[in-house]
Design a protein around this motif. Structure first.
Motif, mmCIF file in Angstrom:
data_model
loop_
_atom_site.group_PDB
_atom_site.id
_atom_site.type_symbol
_atom_site.label_atom_id
_atom_site.label_comp_id
_atom_site.label_asym_id
_atom_site.label_seq_id
_atom_site.Cartn_x
_atom_site.Cartn_y
_atom_site.Cartn_z
ATOM 1 N N ALA A 251 75.598 30.964 54.362
ATOM 2 C CA ALA A 251 75.900 29.729 53.623
ATOM 3 C C ALA A 251 77.336 29.716 53.140
ATOM 4 C CB ALA A 251 74.938 29.583 52.447
ATOM 5 N N HIS A 254 79.765 28.577 55.597
ATOM 6 C CA HIS A 254 79.713 27.140 55.848
ATOM 7 C C HIS A 254 80.268 26.320 54.678
ATOM 8 C CE1 HIS A 254 76.014 28.131 58.560
ATOM 9 N NE2 HIS A 254 77.158 28.447 59.126
ATOM 10 N N THR A 255 80.734 27.003 53.639
ATOM 11 C CA THR A 255 81.196 26.319 52.441
ATOM 12 C C THR A 255 82.717 26.302 52.394
ATOM 13 O OG1 THR A 255 79.240 27.093 51.259
ATOM 14 C CG2 THR A 255 81.039 26.217 49.919
ATOM 15 N N ARG A 264 77.357 26.172 47.012
ATOM 16 C CA ARG A 264 76.879 26.928 48.160
ATOM 17 C C ARG A 264 75.401 26.694 48.423
ATOM 18 N NH1 ARG A 264 79.556 32.662 46.278
ATOM 19 N NH2 ARG A 264 81.746 32.141 46.658
ATOM 20 N N GLN A 266 73.902 23.932 48.696
ATOM 21 C CA GLN A 266 73.725 22.817 49.636
ATOM 22 C C GLN A 266 73.710 23.292 51.092
ATOM 23 O OE1 GLN A 266 73.299 19.469 48.872
ATOM 24 N NE2 GLN A 266 73.063 19.019 51.046
ATOM 25 N N PRO A 267 74.750 24.008 51.556
ATOM 26 C CA PRO A 267 74.670 24.496 52.945
ATOM 27 C C PRO A 267 73.550 25.497 53.155
ATOM 28 C CG PRO A 267 76.614 25.380 51.829
ATOM 29 C CD PRO A 267 76.060 24.308 50.944
ATOM 30 N N GLU A 270 70.515 23.485 53.828
ATOM 31 C CA GLU A 270 70.577 22.920 55.174
ATOM 32 C C GLU A 270 70.230 23.972 56.227
ATOM 33 O OE1 GLU A 270 74.507 21.359 55.303
ATOM 34 O OE2 GLU A 270 74.078 19.730 53.888
ATOM 35 N N ASP A 271 70.716 25.209 56.017
ATOM 36 C CA ASP A 271 70.384 26.290 56.951
ATOM 37 C C ASP A 271 68.883 26.563 56.953
ATOM 38 O OD1 ASP A 271 73.051 26.530 57.494
ATOM 39 O OD2 ASP A 271 73.355 28.379 56.350
ATOM 40 N N ALA A 297 69.893 19.980 60.952
ATOM 41 C CA ALA A 297 71.243 20.168 60.413
ATOM 42 C C ALA A 297 72.137 19.019 60.785
ATOM 43 C CB ALA A 297 71.830 21.466 60.950
#
Length: 297
Positions: A251, A254-255, A264, A266-267, A270-271, A297
């Motif tokens: 994560a 992806h941030t 963090r 949020q991603p 999503e993962d 995603a």
């Protein structure tokens, strides 16, 4: 022949008298100051912001949600030479009082007079910067004593899972105070689902009660489109495929700029949704990624 007993010498310790404490002579402060109640409609904020911060609507909204005029603290005010009253501390609570009760609502104020601009700024710093911040767990504990509804409910929900909220994390204790309050504030009954799912995924390990993970799983379960169809056992199995550390590391990658635990989450959510949806041929049981409104995603 009997031997004579040797005389025992006792050591006598004479304690020196402690010196009386030496106090500094306090400076003379002859500035006029009064405690009085003033209508909030009379309290202003200097637009130059020389001794004040900018108004922050999100903070005012938070105060609005927990508003209780019975515990409204004293505002610090400067009465200037023109007779007008300027707020040095209490800007946001004054704004909320004005919006909820109107300009005639009176609040307690500590009013200073004949202050220079530098003295006003020093009082602002004393009220806001020069004091130790209260730890989240201390706020939680005191709010529980005060009987605040949200904290009382959250504490009961945590205990229903066989856990307690403390200042540190262990297999049966949660130190992520702000995370459990954030999830608990979304809706009643959500927090136990999150905590039980984490326990099902990784067991009662102290890494299970991670701030970022609690928030992310709360986002996934609480999404309006997911509430009626999410399979919590499947969700736990998906989480179990990686360690907490691995989920968080992915994560963070992806941030943007790393972010904090809240951003963090949020991603990470999503993962989790992406991994959950793998293997479905039909879109009906698929979960919706929080904040995106799309499947996967």
């Amino acid at each position: 022949m009997a031997t004579a007993k040797r005389a025992t010498t006792r050591k006598v310790v004479v304690k020196a008298r402690s010196k009386p404490p030496q106090y500094e002579v306090p400076p003379v402060d002859d500035r006029p100051q009064n405690h009085m109640k003033l209508a909030v409609g009379l309290l202003e904020v200097d637009p130059t912001l020389d001794a004040q911060r900018m108004f922050q609507r999100p903070w005012a909204n938070k105060l609005h949600a927990i508003w209780n005029p019975a515990v409204l603290m004293v505002a610090i005010v400067s009465k200037r030479g023109d007779g007008r009253y300027y707020l040095l501390d209490g800007q946001h609570s004054t704004k909320v009082a004005l919006e909820k009760h109107g300009p005639d609502f009176e609040r307690h104020c500590l009013v200073f007079e004949e202050l220079t601009t530098a003295e006003e700024a020093a009082l602002f710093l004393a009220a806001n910067r020069d004091r130790k911040a209260v730890k989240p767990v201390d706020n939680y504990r005191v709010a529980l004593t005060a009987g605040e509804p949200l904290v009382t409910r959250v504490d009961a929900e945590v205990k229903s899972c066989g856990l307690t909220v403390t200042g540190s994390t262990s297999p049966n204790q949660i130190g992520a105070v702000q995370a459990v309050l954030s999830v608990g504030a979304k809706r009643e009954g959500l927090l136990p689902k999150v905590l039980n799912t984490l326990a099902n995924a990784w067991g009662r390990d102290k890494t299970s009660w991670d701030n970022m993970v609690i928030r992310a799983v709360g986002m996934v379960i609480d999404h309006e489109a997911n509430r009626s169809k999410i399979d919590l056992d499947r969700l736990a199995k998906v989480l179990r495929k990686k360690t907490v550390r691995q989920w968080k590391a992915d994560a963070i990658r992806h941030t943007t700029s790393g972010g904090g635990s809240h951003s963090r989450s949020q991603p990470l959510a999503e993962d989790i949704v992406t991994a959950y949806n793998i293997g479905f041929a039909d879109t009906a049981p698929m979960l919706i990624a929080p904040g995106r409104g799309v499947v996967g995603a």
